[in-house]
Design a protein around this motif. Structure first.
Motif, PDB file in Angstrom:
ATOM      1  N   GLN A 191       0.819  -1.208   0.000  1.00 44.77           N
ATOM      2  CA  GLN A 191       0.000   0.000   0.000  1.00 44.77           C
ATOM      3  C   GLN A 191       0.858   1.265   0.000  1.00 44.77           C
ATOM      4  O   GLN A 191       0.580   2.213  -0.722  1.00 44.77           O
ATOM      5  N   ILE A 192       1.904   1.234   0.818  1.00 43.03           N
ATOM      6  CA  ILE A 192       2.767   2.422   0.848  1.00 43.03           C
ATOM      7  C   ILE A 192       3.441   2.595  -0.515  1.00 43.03           C
ATOM      8  O   ILE A 192       3.499   3.693  -1.070  1.00 43.03           O
ATOM      9  N   SER A 193       3.920   1.464  -1.058  1.00 42.49           N
ATOM     10  CA  SER A 193       4.535   1.539  -2.385  1.00 42.49           C
ATOM     11  C   SER A 193       3.546   2.082  -3.397  1.00 42.49           C
ATOM     12  O   SER A 193       3.902   2.788  -4.342  1.00 42.49           O
ATOM     13  N   GLY A 194       2.277   1.737  -3.155  1.00 43.35           N
ATOM     14  CA  GLY A 194       1.218   2.149  -4.075  1.00 43.35           C
ATOM     15  C   GLY A 194       1.168   3.657  -4.262  1.00 43.35           C
ATOM     16  O   GLY A 194       0.780   4.145  -5.334  1.00 43.35           O
ATOM     17  N   ILE A 195       1.600   4.388  -3.234  1.00 43.97           N
ATOM     18  CA  ILE A 195       1.632   5.851  -3.339  1.00 43.97           C
ATOM     19  C   ILE A 195       2.480   6.272  -4.540  1.00 43.97           C
ATOM     20  O   ILE A 195       2.198   7.255  -5.210  1.00 43.97           O
ATOM     21  N   PHE A 196       3.506   5.459  -4.793  1.00 44.47           N
ATOM     22  CA  PHE A 196       4.419   5.818  -5.879  1.00 44.47           C
ATOM     23  C   PHE A 196       3.875   5.458  -7.263  1.00 44.47           C
ATOM     24  O   PHE A 196       4.508   5.735  -8.263  1.00 44.47           O
ATOM     25  N   VAL A 197       2.691   4.830  -7.279  1.00 40.29           N
ATOM     26  CA  VAL A 197       2.031   4.584  -8.560  1.00 40.29           C
ATOM     27  C   VAL A 197       1.260   5.845  -8.948  1.00 40.29           C
ATOM     28  O   VAL A 197       0.980   6.085 -10.119  1.00 40.29           O
ATOM     29  N   LEU A 198       0.967   6.643  -7.916  1.00 38.84           N
ATOM     30  CA  LEU A 198       0.157   7.839  -8.155  1.00 38.84           C
ATOM     31  C   LEU A 198       0.696   8.773  -9.243  1.00 38.84           C
ATOM     32  O   LEU A 198      -0.091   9.301 -10.024  1.00 38.84           O
ATOM     33  N   PRO A 199       2.012   9.004  -9.311  1.00 36.83           N
ATOM     34  CA  PRO A 199       2.490   9.863 -10.395  1.00 36.83           C
ATOM     35  C   PRO A 199       2.050   9.368 -11.771  1.00 36.83           C
ATOM     36  O   PRO A 199       1.680  10.175 -12.635  1.00 36.83           O
ATOM     37  N   VAL A 200       2.068   8.043 -11.952  1.00 37.01           N
ATOM     38  CA  VAL A 200       1.647   7.498 -13.244  1.00 37.01           C
ATOM     39  C   VAL A 200       0.156   7.748 -13.447  1.00 37.01           C
ATOM     40  O   VAL A 200      -0.289   8.145 -14.524  1.00 37.01           O
ATOM     41  N   VAL A 201      -0.608   7.526 -12.354  1.00 31.50           N
ATOM     42  CA  VAL A 201      -2.051   7.786 -12.433  1.00 31.50           C
ATOM     43  C   VAL A 201      -2.276   9.270 -12.737  1.00 31.50           C
ATOM     44  O   VAL A 201      -3.121   9.635 -13.555  1.00 31.50           O
ATOM     45  N   GLY A 202      -1.472  10.104 -12.068  1.00 31.97           N
ATOM     46  CA  GLY A 202      -1.576  11.554 -12.277  1.00 31.97           C
ATOM     47  C   GLY A 202      -1.337  11.920 -13.729  1.00 31.97           C
ATOM     48  O   GLY A 202      -2.077  12.710 -14.325  1.00 31.97           O
ATOM     49  N   LEU A 203      -0.321  11.313 -14.313  1.00 37.98           N
ATOM     50  CA  LEU A 203      -0.025  11.580 -15.730  1.00 37.98           C
ATOM     51  C   LEU A 203      -1.209  11.161 -16.596  1.00 37.98           C
ATOM     52  O   LEU A 203      -1.595  11.848 -17.536  1.00 37.98           O
ATOM     53  N   PHE A 204      -1.765  10.005 -16.237  1.00 37.59           N
ATOM     54  CA  PHE A 204      -2.900   9.486 -16.998  1.00 37.59           C
ATOM     55  C   PHE A 204      -4.072  10.471 -16.951  1.00 37.59           C
ATOM     56  O   PHE A 204      -4.671  10.807 -17.969  1.00 37.59           O
ATOM     57  N   ILE A 205      -4.352  10.961 -15.741  1.00 31.49           N
ATOM     58  CA  ILE A 205      -5.448  11.921 -15.588  1.00 31.49           C
ATOM     59  C   ILE A 205      -5.112  13.209 -16.336  1.00 31.49           C
ATOM     60  O   ILE A 205      -5.956  13.769 -17.047  1.00 31.49           O
ATOM     61  N   GLY A 206      -3.859  13.647 -16.174  1.00 30.92           N
ATOM     62  CA  GLY A 206      -3.411  14.849 -16.873  1.00 30.92           C
ATOM     63  C   GLY A 206      -3.613  14.722 -18.373  1.00 30.92           C
ATOM     64  O   GLY A 206      -4.008  15.667 -19.057  1.00 30.92           O
ATOM     65  N   GLN A 207      -3.381  13.517 -18.856  1.00 36.86           N
ATOM     66  CA  GLN A 207      -3.523  13.289 -20.290  1.00 36.86           C
ATOM     67  C   GLN A 207      -4.993  13.302 -20.709  1.00 36.86           C
ATOM     68  O   GLN A 207      -5.358  13.966 -21.676  1.00 36.86           O
ATOM     69  N   THR A 208      -5.834  12.602 -19.947  1.00 39.95           N
ATOM     70  CA  THR A 208      -7.254  12.550 -20.311  1.00 39.95           C
ATOM     71  C   THR A 208      -7.910  13.931 -20.229  1.00 39.95           C
ATOM     72  O   THR A 208      -8.804  14.240 -20.989  1.00 39.95           O
TER      73      THR A 208
END
Ligand SMILES: Nc1ncnc2c1ncn2[C@@H]1O[C@H](COP(=O)(O)OP(=O)(O)OP(=O)(O)O)[C@@H](O)[C@H]1O
Ligand SMILES: [Mg+2]
Lengths: 314, 263
Positions: B203-220
């Motif tokens: 779960q803590i590591s999961g925080i570091f997936v957020l940048p990728v999710v952020g990019l995805f949202i930024g793109q959409t």
């Protein structure tokens, strides 16, 4: 010459964890082929000492040599020479007994790995269960498998950290006999244990530690050093005048009467006893038995720790 | 080499016995592949694309479409939207595997017998890392191939599908993907040294997936345009980040540190 070189040399070895001084300027040597016991209360630094010698923890100060290599400087060479049974067996539960050993065989680069696995699994009675996952093993079986793991690469020096703790008497005995067998092969064994009976039976020499080194010698010498040799004279009736017969001898000290027995510390019972017996008989004593009061290593341990505590508090 | 191979095999034997890990590795890529395919399915089913012109698309994006017509460009736009979603596969899978493998060794106290052998820190980390990276990168590639195959079936214009094999996608899948998986492993090693529950580590590591999710949202939402330049920047930044993180992972994985400071 070569054989007389100590296989382990420790000079002023210390290790602290924050404020805790776990090992305090300990020095000793261990000779090749010796079974060396490390005894001491919980938290005495036994495991920490073993970990330093196994090149797992760095000493805070002091130095140590294992099989001719200095710890902290030639760790990689040391690792090939030693085997360790840690406090917890630490096996991979999802893997079978055989897969566990094969994995470690690869870590050590053991050449004839299947032969080695067969040898030790058969020897320890686990060969029939080699294909079963370790998750299904009992505590004793795990311990045996962990011992096999420590021996796969035929190490010169073997560290056993409480090999029989938590085992039933039969399993403990099997492991003890196994260790006694290893001794015959000329391996050097460092044995941490709380079982003093075990240390007494297996070890050539024992070190009592409690942070610092409290005492070091063979179990036999330690017993004698701490208590001298006590002889018990069982009489039909132990009259007080008999003590006056025994006390004047130079080689006798600490004479006591307990019920119908006279207890005395005698320097060299084999040589001195006949003289004492003769004097007692001449005085009219009727002797039933004469024997030596056997001290257990446990008594030595308790005595040493008691005096160590006294000096700490004082 | 033998040692690294033995470590990889051992990790797989151990870690895939865990249902959660197995589920993550098997189903995450399937989901991430199925989602965009579903979108394309519905998009091609509707007629609303016919009238789309280049003017309806973000201007920078239209430039990337080249010869494609307005409708096809829209289709390409949708197809490309999911590229960053794919980039989650190579981060999440190795994080899951590494978290379970390292925290697992901690709780079962198997690290001490391992560390007493002549195996080097680098060999352990490369072995454990590859045990996570290999399935992650394979899953990414397989997912991507399924995606391309699905798109090929559903989208009429081969030029649109062909775009899935242009340098942009190739760099993303074959360069950024593996770099992201190294990132995932290094993060997991560092987090795992501090916690004793693999789920918490994950779960803590999961925080570091957020940048990728952020990019995805930024793109959409149109904030970010994922083009060749963007992907190259991403690769460059990841390369630097990976080197730094892997260096720290090695420091954290020293024998002394593990036995004296790991809790
Ligand atoms: N990693 C560590 N961090 C902090 N303190 C430690 C660590 N390892 C050991 N210690 C401390 O060092 C001291 C010695 O511990 P050690 O495990 O060596 O004792 P031991 O003689 O093996 O005890 P036992 O008989 O219980 O196994 C203890 O006070 C212990 O709390
Ligand atoms: Mg201990």
């Amino acid at each position: 010459m070569m054989n007389n070189e100590p296989i382990i040399q420790i000079k002023n070895l210390s290790r602290s964890f924050g404020d805790i001084l776990a090992v305090d300027r300990v020095s000793f040597v261990i000779n090749p082929g010796e079974v060396f016991g490390l005894l001491g209360p919980n938290g005495a630094g036994k495991t920490t000492t073993v970990r330093m010698l196994a090149a797992l923890l760095e000493p805070t100060s002091g130095e140590a040599y294992v099989a001719g290599f200095q710890i902290g400087k030639e760790d990689q060479k040391i690792r090939r020479k030693i085997g360790l049974l840690p406090e917890a067996p630490g096996l991979y539960d999802a893997l079978t007994a055989e897969q566990n050993l094969a994995f470690y065989g690869a870590m050590y680069g053991v050449e004839e790995i299947s032969r080695q696995i067969k040898h030790y699994l058969e020897f320890l009675g686990l060969w029939n269960r080699r294909h079963e996952p370790v998750a299904t093993f009992s505590k004793g079986m795990r311990q045996k498998l962990a011992i096999a793991r420590a021996l796969l690469h035929e190490p010169e020096v073997l560290f056993l950290d409480e090999p029989t703790s938590g085992l039933d008497p039969q399993a403990a005995r099997l492991v003890r006999e196994f260790i006694a067998g290893l001794k015959g092969e000329g391996r050097t064994i460092i044995l941490c244990t709380h079982n003093l009976e075990e240390a007494d039976r297996l070890c050539d020499r024992v070190a009592f530690v409690n942070g610092h080194l409290v005492a070091l010698d063979s179990p036999k010498v330690l017993r004698r050093k701490i208590f001298g040799r006590k002889v018990v004279f069982h009489l039909v009736e132990a009259k007080t005048e008999f003590t006056q017969v025994v006390e004047p001898f130079d080689f006798v000290s600490e004479v006591q009467v307990v019920e119908n027995k006279i207890l005395a510390s005698v320097e060299d019972p084999e040589k001195n006893n006949p003289e004492v017996i003769r004097a007692l008989v001449e005085e009219g004593a009727e002797i039933q038995f004469v024997g030596e009061l056997r001290r257990r290593l446990e008594d030595v341990y308790l005595e040493l720790m008691k005096s160590a505590e006294g000096s700490n508090n004082g | 080499m033998d040692r690294i191979r033995a470590i990889i095999v051992k990790e797989w034997r151990e870690v895939f016995k865990n249902k959660f890990v197995f589920f993550t590795v098997a189903f995450l890529p399937l989901m991430i592949t199925a989602l965009p395919l579903g979108m394309i399915y519905f998009a091609t089913g509707s007629e609303s694309f016919a009238g789309v012109t280049a003017a309806d698309l973000p201007p920078q994006f239209s430039a990337m479409c080249g010869e494609l017509s307005g409708g096809d460009c829209m289709m390409y736009y949708i197809v490309t939207q999911f590229l960053l979603l794919f980039m989650m596969i190579p981060v999440i899978i190795p994080m899951t595997i590494a978290s379970y493998s390292i925290v697992g060794e901690k709780t079962t106290r198997t690290l001490e017998p391992l560390l007493v052998t002549p195996v080097t820190t680098l060999e352990i980390l490369v072995g454990k890392g590859l045990a996570g990276i290999i399935p992650a990168v394979s899953a990414t590639w397989i997912g991507y191939l399924l995606y391309a195959a699905g798109a090929h079936i559903m989208v009429d214009n081969p030029a649109v599908v062909g775009k899935l094999f242009d340098p942009l996608w190739m760099t993303a899948i074959f360069v950024v993907g593996p770099l992201l998986s190294v990132f995932g492993v290094s993060i997991a090693v560092m987090i795992s040294s501090r916690v004793n529950d693999p789920r918490v580590a994950e779960q803590i590591s999961g925080i570091f997936v957020l940048p990728v999710v952020g990019l995805f949202i930024g793109q959409t939402t149109g904030f970010i345009l994922v083009n060749q330049q963007f992907i190259l920047w991403m690769a460059g930044i990841l390369l630097v980040l990976d080197s730094v993180l892997f260096y720290f992972a090695i420091q954290i994985f020293q024998r002394e540190t593990i036995l004296s400071r790991w809790k």
